[in-house]
Design a protein around this motif. Structure first.
Motif, PDB file in Angstrom:
ATOM      1  N   PHE A 113       0.845  -1.183   0.000  1.00 16.30           N
ATOM      2  CA  PHE A 113       0.000   0.000   0.000  1.00 16.30           C
ATOM      3  C   PHE A 113       0.879   1.229   0.000  1.00 16.30           C
ATOM      4  O   PHE A 113       1.880   1.293   0.721  1.00 16.30           O
ATOM      5  N   LYS A 114       0.517   2.174  -0.834  1.00 17.11           N
ATOM      6  CA  LYS A 114       1.241   3.436  -0.867  1.00 17.11           C
ATOM      7  C   LYS A 114       0.234   4.571  -0.891  1.00 17.11           C
ATOM      8  O   LYS A 114      -0.801   4.480  -1.547  1.00 17.11           O
ATOM      9  N   VAL A 115       0.554   5.606  -0.172  1.00 14.02           N
ATOM     10  CA  VAL A 115      -0.270   6.803  -0.166  1.00 14.02           C
ATOM     11  C   VAL A 115       0.654   7.983  -0.438  1.00 14.02           C
ATOM     12  O   VAL A 115       1.752   8.061   0.102  1.00 14.02           O
ATOM     13  N   ALA A 116       0.212   8.838  -1.329  1.00 11.11           N
ATOM     14  CA  ALA A 116       1.008  10.015  -1.678  1.00 11.11           C
ATOM     15  C   ALA A 116       0.076  11.208  -1.740  1.00 11.11           C
ATOM     16  O   ALA A 116      -1.130  11.067  -1.963  1.00 11.11           O
ATOM     17  N   ILE A 117       0.635  12.367  -1.545  1.00 15.42           N
ATOM     18  CA  ILE A 117      -0.183  13.579  -1.599  1.00 15.42           C
ATOM     19  C   ILE A 117       0.465  14.574  -2.547  1.00 15.42           C
ATOM     20  O   ILE A 117       1.684  14.657  -2.644  1.00 15.42           O
ATOM     21  N   ARG A 118      -0.375  15.274  -3.248  1.00 13.46           N
ATOM     22  CA  ARG A 118       0.077  16.322  -4.161  1.00 13.46           C
ATOM     23  C   ARG A 118      -1.001  17.390  -4.216  1.00 13.46           C
ATOM     24  O   ARG A 118      -2.106  17.192  -3.714  1.00 13.46           O
ATOM     25  N   GLU A 119      -0.660  18.516  -4.812  1.00  8.14           N
ATOM     26  CA  GLU A 119      -1.619  19.613  -4.900  1.00  8.14           C
ATOM     27  C   GLU A 119      -2.022  19.808  -6.349  1.00  8.14           C
ATOM     28  O   GLU A 119      -1.183  19.734  -7.244  1.00  8.14           O
ATOM     29  N   ASN A 120      -3.313  20.031  -6.585  1.00  4.47           N
ATOM     30  CA  ASN A 120      -3.826  20.312  -7.922  1.00  4.47           C
ATOM     31  C   ASN A 120      -4.848  21.432  -7.762  1.00  4.47           C
ATOM     32  O   ASN A 120      -5.879  21.259  -7.124  1.00  4.47           O
ATOM     33  N   GLN A 121      -4.556  22.595  -8.298  1.00  5.32           N
ATOM     34  CA  GLN A 121      -5.416  23.781  -8.217  1.00  5.32           C
ATOM     35  C   GLN A 121      -5.804  24.096  -6.767  1.00  5.32           C
ATOM     36  O   GLN A 121      -6.964  24.335  -6.454  1.00  5.32           O
ATOM     37  N   LYS A 122      -4.811  24.042  -5.888  1.00  6.42           N
ATOM     38  CA  LYS A 122      -4.962  24.361  -4.463  1.00  6.42           C
ATOM     39  C   LYS A 122      -5.821  23.345  -3.707  1.00  6.42           C
ATOM     40  O   LYS A 122      -6.245  23.608  -2.585  1.00  6.42           O
ATOM     41  N   ILE A 123      -6.101  22.221  -4.317  1.00  8.14           N
ATOM     42  CA  ILE A 123      -6.811  21.125  -3.657  1.00  8.14           C
ATOM     43  C   ILE A 123      -5.785  20.027  -3.368  1.00  8.14           C
ATOM     44  O   ILE A 123      -4.966  19.699  -4.234  1.00  8.14           O
ATOM     45  N   GLN A 124      -5.828  19.460  -2.174  1.00  8.07           N
ATOM     46  CA  GLN A 124      -4.918  18.366  -1.853  1.00  8.07           C
ATOM     47  C   GLN A 124      -5.481  17.066  -2.416  1.00  8.07           C
ATOM     48  O   GLN A 124      -6.631  16.706  -2.155  1.00  8.07           O
ATOM     49  N   VAL A 125      -4.659  16.406  -3.211  1.00  4.26           N
ATOM     50  CA  VAL A 125      -5.060  15.145  -3.839  1.00  4.26           C
ATOM     51  C   VAL A 125      -4.257  14.022  -3.199  1.00  4.26           C
ATOM     52  O   VAL A 125      -3.033  14.055  -3.163  1.00  4.26           O
ATOM     53  N   VAL A 126      -4.978  13.040  -2.688  1.00  2.00           N
ATOM     54  CA  VAL A 126      -4.362  11.882  -2.059  1.00  2.00           C
ATOM     55  C   VAL A 126      -4.458  10.721  -3.045  1.00  2.00           C
ATOM     56  O   VAL A 126      -5.558  10.349  -3.457  1.00  2.00           O
ATOM     57  N   ASP A 127      -3.323  10.178  -3.424  1.00  4.82           N
ATOM     58  CA  ASP A 127      -3.286   9.031  -4.334  1.00  4.82           C
ATOM     59  C   ASP A 127      -3.111   7.761  -3.519  1.00  4.82           C
ATOM     60  O   ASP A 127      -2.168   7.647  -2.722  1.00  4.82           O
TER      61      ASP A 127
END
Length: 117
Positions: A4-18
Motif C-alpha cells: 500500500f502506498k499513499v502520496a499527496i500532491r496539490e492540484n489547483q490548491k486542492i490536496q489530492v491523495v493518491d
C-alpha cells in the motif's frame, strides 16, 4: 510487508491523495495518519484518487468515516475519484455514494470544489 502506498500532491490548491495497492487493517493507519496531518494543517478540501487502489477492507472504509465529520464541520469535504468498478461496488454496497461525492475522474472532483468558492 505492505502493498500500500499513499502520496499527496496539490492540484489547483486542492490536496489530492493518491492511493495504491491494498487498504486493509494493516495499512489503514498510514491513511489515518495522512488525514490527521491534513486536518492538523487545516486542509479540508481533499480529493482521494483511487485509480490504483486494488482492494479496500472495512478497516479502510472506516478511515473515511472517521475523518469526514471533522472535514465537513470545517466547510470542507473528502471527494473520491477514479474508482475501478470493483472498488466502487464495495463503497456502493455500504451506501457510501449517499454519504460521499464520488466522481469518475479527479478533474471533476476538483472542479466541484472550485465551483463552490
Amino acid at each position: 510487508m505492505s502493498n500500500f502506498k499513499v502520496a499527496i500532491r496539490e492540484n489547483q490548491k486542492i490536496q489530492v491523495v493518491d492511493l495504491k495497492g491494498y487498504l486493509d487493517a494493516h495499512t489503514a493507519p498510514e491513511l489515518e495518519k495522512l488525514f490527521q496531518t491534513l486536518i492538523d494543517k487545516k486542509v479540508f478540501n481533499i480529493v482521494v484518487n483511487c485509480k490504483d487502489l486494488n482492494y479496500i477492507s472495512s478497516a479502510g472504509l472506516g478511515v473515511f468515516m472517521a475523518y469526514i465529520e471533522d472535514v465537513r464541520k470545517n466547510n470542507g469535504d473528502i471527494k473520491l475519484s477514479n474508482m475501478s468498478s470493483k472498488i466502487y461496488n464495495v463503497f456502493d454496497l455500504l451506501g457510501f455514494p449517499l454519504l460521499y461525492d464520488i466522481t469518475s475522474d479527479e478533474a471533476e472532483a476538483i472542479q466541484k470544489f472550485c465551483s463552490i468558492k
